[in-house]
Design a protein around this motif. Structure first.
Motif, PDB file in Angstrom:
ATOM      1  N   LEU A 493       0.708  72.809  68.052  1.00  0.00           N
ATOM      2  CA  LEU A 493      -0.581  73.474  68.217  1.00  0.00           C
ATOM      3  C   LEU A 493      -0.729  74.437  67.041  1.00  0.00           C
ATOM      4  N   LYS A 589       1.159  70.540  75.901  1.00  0.00           N
ATOM      5  CA  LYS A 589       1.295  71.993  75.833  1.00  0.00           C
ATOM      6  C   LYS A 589       0.053  72.723  76.333  1.00  0.00           C
ATOM      7  N   THR A 592       0.191  75.581  79.336  1.00  0.00           N
ATOM      8  CA  THR A 592       0.870  76.871  79.158  1.00  0.00           C
ATOM      9  C   THR A 592       0.186  77.781  78.137  1.00  0.00           C
ATOM     10  N   LEU A 593      -0.981  77.372  77.653  1.00  0.00           N
ATOM     11  CA  LEU A 593      -1.717  78.223  76.696  1.00  0.00           C
ATOM     12  C   LEU A 593      -2.041  79.578  77.309  1.00  0.00           C
ATOM     13  N   VAL A 594      -1.829  80.649  76.537  1.00  0.00           N
ATOM     14  CA  VAL A 594      -2.264  81.976  77.006  1.00  0.00           C
ATOM     15  C   VAL A 594      -3.259  82.616  76.041  1.00  0.00           C
ATOM     16  N   GLY A 595      -3.525  81.978  74.931  1.00  0.00           N
ATOM     17  CA  GLY A 595      -4.481  82.547  73.978  1.00  0.00           C
ATOM     18  C   GLY A 595      -5.168  81.445  73.201  1.00  0.00           C
ATOM     19  N   ASP A 596      -6.158  81.820  72.403  1.00  0.00           N
ATOM     20  CA  ASP A 596      -6.833  80.851  71.533  1.00  0.00           C
ATOM     21  C   ASP A 596      -6.881  81.398  70.102  1.00  0.00           C
ATOM     22  N   VAL A 602      -7.811  76.560  69.337  1.00  0.00           N
ATOM     23  CA  VAL A 602      -6.521  75.877  69.282  1.00  0.00           C
ATOM     24  C   VAL A 602      -6.740  74.408  68.941  1.00  0.00           C
TER      25      VAL A 602
ATOM     26  N   TRP B 512       2.477  79.912  68.259  1.00  0.00           N
ATOM     27  CA  TRP B 512       1.400  78.925  68.194  1.00  0.00           C
ATOM     28  C   TRP B 512       1.392  78.023  69.432  1.00  0.00           C
ATOM     29  N   GLU B 513       2.583  77.750  69.960  1.00  0.00           N
ATOM     30  CA  GLU B 513       2.665  76.850  71.120  1.00  0.00           C
ATOM     31  C   GLU B 513       1.853  77.335  72.315  1.00  0.00           C
ATOM     32  N   VAL B 514       1.595  78.641  72.383  1.00  0.00           N
ATOM     33  CA  VAL B 514       0.833  79.153  73.521  1.00  0.00           C
ATOM     34  C   VAL B 514      -0.460  79.826  73.062  1.00  0.00           C
ATOM     35  N   GLY B 515      -0.871  79.565  71.822  1.00  0.00           N
ATOM     36  CA  GLY B 515      -2.166  80.088  71.364  1.00  0.00           C
ATOM     37  C   GLY B 515      -2.113  81.492  70.790  1.00  0.00           C
ATOM     38  N   LEU B 516      -0.909  81.975  70.449  1.00  0.00           N
ATOM     39  CA  LEU B 516      -0.784  83.316  69.861  1.00  0.00           C
ATOM     40  C   LEU B 516      -0.436  83.211  68.379  1.00  0.00           C
TER      41      LEU B 516
END
Lengths: 668, 668
Positions: A493, A589, A592-596, A602, B512-516
């Motif tokens: 990502l 994945k 489990t995303l917590v942000g963009d 993303v 990056w894996e979680v959008g941070l």
């Protein structure tokens, strides 16, 4: 198929299909012919209005095409060297070719080394062409180039360097090689002028009229009075037309000029009725003019614009357009004050980079059909070799073409198939010759097969590597590391707008951990039933100069590799589609995303290619839990998608083979 | 301390120490003062030999220093805006400052917004200075710049853009802001001229004479007749001298000219005997000349070279040298045909980039002592806060300085300490003001402490983030992801010669894996008892333009982070040394190497920084086996190295604290 960016110190790879000059008589004739050609060129250089101290012959056509047609193979004709890359420089006393490490041996076999000097451009100590000219010619020298064969981006730095050295770069409008050939009774072949076909909107997703109107909108924003389109794939894309003037690239020789009031297509020959009527139906009102008239039309346009309105007109073109086109568009030879040009990345290249929904669905669909062909080939190949039959690399390649021809909308290969068995797999741009002895694919060979198809709904490019018997531990380890790299890219990502180079090291990470690497980039853009290498984005260790930042809807290849020279080669190549990822996306994945990325968005990939990797070559214990479940999920998807069709077609043996190939792997 | 490269769309971060203008009277006076300054500047612009349509005031000194001395804070004086970055442009009717997202709010608080316009350069739609000038001035306009404040690399593109727009860029030798200040009775402060100290060879590892002789060797290879050194840290490095003319940077205002026969140092004031005698002992035979005479000496040199020998002399300088120096060295105002310049990355910058063995050992040693200071600070801080004492950010920062002062060879901080408690931790370049209310570090604060020391044997730069109580799950997760990024970089193997950008994505992968993500680069070079930010290499998503490729002996920072605006910030920063790795190296991946990237050589890192990460903030279940053993091994090394010294010094409580902090972690 990978785009090579050579490392310095790269182990030199050579092609094996060099012409043989083993008979003395042939050698003498060859020497005389080479000398005659050079002598005639030098005479012509001396007889120019201002005598040329040097003449430069690049490997190029007037459209900055990656592959060129035989009519444009001028460097090959003058030097004898047939490689795909290299630039010749001829002076009164020297004749040199700059080329890269792939071609050193081939050059020495093909060129007459008593006349020609090889400049090894991969070596750090080799001077560039600019600096060689600056130190080997005397001040005041004039260097000539056919301005059709240099882009503005190439012309400007050479001009600057020569000016600094008190020399002059001059455009020679008539190509001197073409002139010599004609003089010598060996005129260049005719420029191809094959049939143009119309690609209906069911494949393109957007009418030519709509594309032209969007480009005109961009012209308004850019405040320009004309847009000149010079890249062949950009003309084809804009008009929803396709051709076959360059092998593997479905394009036709042409230029396109768009103004607010008119669209002028410069092309050889006439257009079929079907083409004309589709253009009309798509509200693309174009006038067709002879290909050779583009320069004079541009000059006339420049003249006209310079005298109308407020005199503040600009013409927009790509900085990859030729110097000849730039000069004509600016009216250099016809105006006192040249017209203002906006010379930068082409708006068509940025438009076609992001595929529309119809194009994307076409890519997905043709990858299913293409996957079937490749799966059938591998099943057939294993059967043959297991049964003790003799199959050469070329026979495997031909059989693959047969299977592709079974698929609907197949239009031909998208590049020359690379069927590297054993040591040949380590030759990155391998192309076996049909002449002479053929390499047989052996039971103990690793077999790297890189191939692709042009379909009306999209373009494919796939590499799979399979061992014909039992891989060694070293091969399994390397195969698995390359796969881990491909998964690390494929599952990554990343923020929207980053350039492709940020992904490159992911592909190498697992190899780098043990001191291994590969000497090519990781990914290139792909056209929609267009060129298999398409700019301006790509994945390499350095940013592509015009990469506008990654966006959803782009197509890239994902192709790490590993090459052990003299033994075997491994490459895993998928095409992937960039997709926007949110928490609800179908992506391992997503949940489990917590942000963009603070609103940037993303991005991730959807893999288009649907052919399993050979499980016998995978060391499952080297995979993480994530990687193992990723590859199992991929194989399940391949079976789900392709298996149904094999069943429908009654290809039960192929289906059974695929079921075994796609069965889940488990750890010991 | 991180170097910021701002993303577009970056959440705007602002500093909290803006001056307050809350009284109307102050406001009126401030307005009048701002107006008077602008009016006086405009009058001066109009009275130039050719009247200036615009005058550009960058944040710069004559040496392209990252930090500037008060005497050079001209943009601050004219605009009122005190931020560290920004360029002012003044025309007859407009006054604008281009600055980045860190400073938007601060600018609006500090500048008189009735006179000044903020140009938000982080926004994609904001025109560049070039394009603003091109569209807002009339053709024929003359734009003035003090050529001391623009590098050649900055001058050339501006000149090209203005020429295209039929305008002219002109060098104004006398700085107009200095002139206005003098006119208005507010002359600029004196240029600092602090004592210069000699750094003995036991610290530098190479005598000044040796460095000069190596540079002369390079001059022979480059066929140049003189080398002009303009960057302050390069002069200090070459002569093994240090100063304190710019805060945090141990440099002194100077230029150095090396010819085959002479070394001329242009510097204010006289040299102490100790300095002179060390230079003599190191066989550096220099003549000392006044700082202000460098231009006339360069012009005289250009004149002399143009008339001697074959007339083919060249002068070598950095393309980051000022336009003024370039013009003087080329003899622009004194020669008909300017002298040839070789203007590229400076050979001194490439020489000091690769630290010698003595410098490297110094780096290792000072990091042990610096680690002790930071460990003692954190132990003290936790004690204070656990005991309910009140500690402000500035008090913590001051206490850290006390601990550093206990260490031998400590010369001062290497930059302004960033002690970000709670939400302040998310302000990447935070610097609390000593005026007004102070932020107290609270029990439930995450506390980011980024600081560094100048030692005679090296320079340190460390960030550790610690929670003063119990971190939230979100904080633990982010802390662990940042740590995984730091480990992925710190443990990476990579081919010698790749540029630093190839490592950047490793630092971001887990985030990056979680959008941070984080809005700054991952690593910068560090000088040896010199500037804490040192070029030309670094680790960011785009290549540093002059990065020559990574080599053993370089020092880089490794500092991923994560910032939740308004809540907390996390950064883990180590300094690392690039080391060559073979199968026998002490490195966790050495034993499994199977290749050396086809002879290019394997590089990895040795972490210099020796302070544990807070285990309470690490989610062990998010670590792979490799990561867990890596961090445990690191903590064991910290304890081994630092613990012994704490014991020797009888700092038993600190030792006990460190033992607890470094005890191995285990999975649940």
């Amino acid at each position: 198929m990978c785009r090579i960016f050579l490392f310095l110190f790269l182990i030199i790879l050579t092609e094996s299909n060099a012409r043989s000059h083993d008979k003395t008589a042939v050698k003498i004739n060859f020497h005389e012919m080479s000398l005659q050609r050079l002598t005639a060129l030098r005479a012509l250089m001396a007889s120019q209005p201002t005598a040329l101290a040097a003449y430069i012959i690049p490997t190029a056509d007037a459209h900055n095409s990656e592959y060129i047609a035989p009519v444009d193979a001028r460097r090959e004709w003058i030097s004898g060297f047939t490689g795909s890359a290299g630039t010749a420089v001829v002076t009164s006393s020297a004749a040199l070719v700059w080329t890269d490490g792939r071609y050193y041996t081939q050059f020495q076999q093909e060129a007459d080394m008593s006349l020609w000097t090889l400049m090894k451009q991969s070596l750090p100590d080799t001077p560039t062409i600019e600096s060689w000219l600056a130190s080997n010619l005397t001040a005041g020298s004039v260097v000539g180039v056919d301005p059709h064969t240099f882009t503005r981006d190439q012309w400007t730095p050479l001009q600057t360097a020569l000016t600094k050295a008190s020399m002059q770069l001059t455009p020679v409008q008539t190509n001197l090689i073409d002139e010599v050939r004609t003089q010598m009774g060996d005129p260049p072949p005719k420029r191809p002028n094959n049939d143009i076909i119309a690609l209906p909107v069911q494949y393109t997703g957007k009418s030519a009229g709509q594309k032209i109107s969007e480009l005109r909108q961009k012209m308004v924003e850019k405040k320009v009075s004309a847009l000149v389109i010079t890249a062949l794939d950009e003309v084809a894309y804009t008009l929803n037309l396709r051709g076959s003037d360059i092998e593997y690239n479905p394009v036709f020789f042409s230029y396109l000029i768009i103004t607010p009031a008119a669209v002028q297509l410069f092309v050889n020959g006439s257009m079929a009725d079907a083409v004309t009527s589709q253009l009309r139906a798509e509200l693309a009102h174009i006038s067709v003019l002879p290909y050779t008239q583009v320069l004079q039309h541009l000059q006339a346009l420049a003249k006209e614009l310079s005298t109308t309105g407020d005199g503040k007109h600009s013409i927009w073109l790509s900085s990859d357009a030729s110097e000849a086109i730039h000069r004509a568009a600016a009216g250099v030879d016809v105006l006192k004050t040249p017209l203002n040009l906006i010379s930068e990345v082409s708006p068509v290249s940025l438009m076609k980079l992001v595929k529309n929904d119809v194009e994307l669905e076409g890519f997905r669909q043709c990858h299913i059909r293409d996957g079937i062909a490749v799966i059938r080939l591998f099943k057939w190949l294993h059967d043959q070799i297991d049964a003790g039959a003799t199959v050469t690399e070329i026979q495997a390649s031909d059989k693959l073409l047969e299977f592709r021809k079974d698929e609907s909308d197949f239009m031909g290969p998208s590049f020359s198939t690379i069927p590297g068995a054993g040591p040949n797999g380590a030759i990155i741009h391998y192309s076996p010759s049909r002449d002479g002895p053929q390499k047989i694919i052996e039971k103990n060979d690793m077999f790297l097969l890189d191939s692709g198809g042009q379909y009306k709904d999209g373009t494919t490019d796939i590499t799979r590597t399979r061992h014909m018997g039992k891989p060694t531990a070293e091969q399994k380890s390397a195969f698995t590391r390359v796969l881990k790299g491909q998964i690390m890219v494929g599952s990554a990502l990343f923020p929207q707008g980053v350039k492709g180079n940020v992904l490159d090291s992911f592909a190498r990470h697992s190899l780098w951990e043990v001191g291994l690497d590969y000497a090519h980039g990781t990914g290139h853009g792909v056209g929609h039933f267009l060129n298999v290498h398409e700019g301006p984005s790509g994945v390499s260790w350095r940013p592509y100069p015009h990469d506008p930042g990654l966006k959803p809807g782009q197509i890239l290849s994902n192709e790490p590799g590993f090459y052990k020279v003299g033994e075997f080669g491994i490459r895993h190549e998928d095409l992937v589609e960039i997709i926007k990822i949110t928490k609800d996306s179908k992506h391992p994945k997503a949940a489990t995303l917590v942000g963009d990325y603070d609103g940037r968005g993303v991005l991730g990939f959807n893999t288009l290619t649907l052919v399993p990797h050979q499980k016998e070559c995978i060391d499952v214990n080297m995979l993480t839990d994530f990687e193992l479940s990723y590859i199992n999920a991929y194989h399940a998807r391949v079976l789900d998608t392709v298996g149904v069709i094999l069943q429908q077609r009654g290809l039960n043996q192929d289906l059974q083979w695929l079921q075994r190939e796609c069965a889940p792997m488990r750890r010991d």
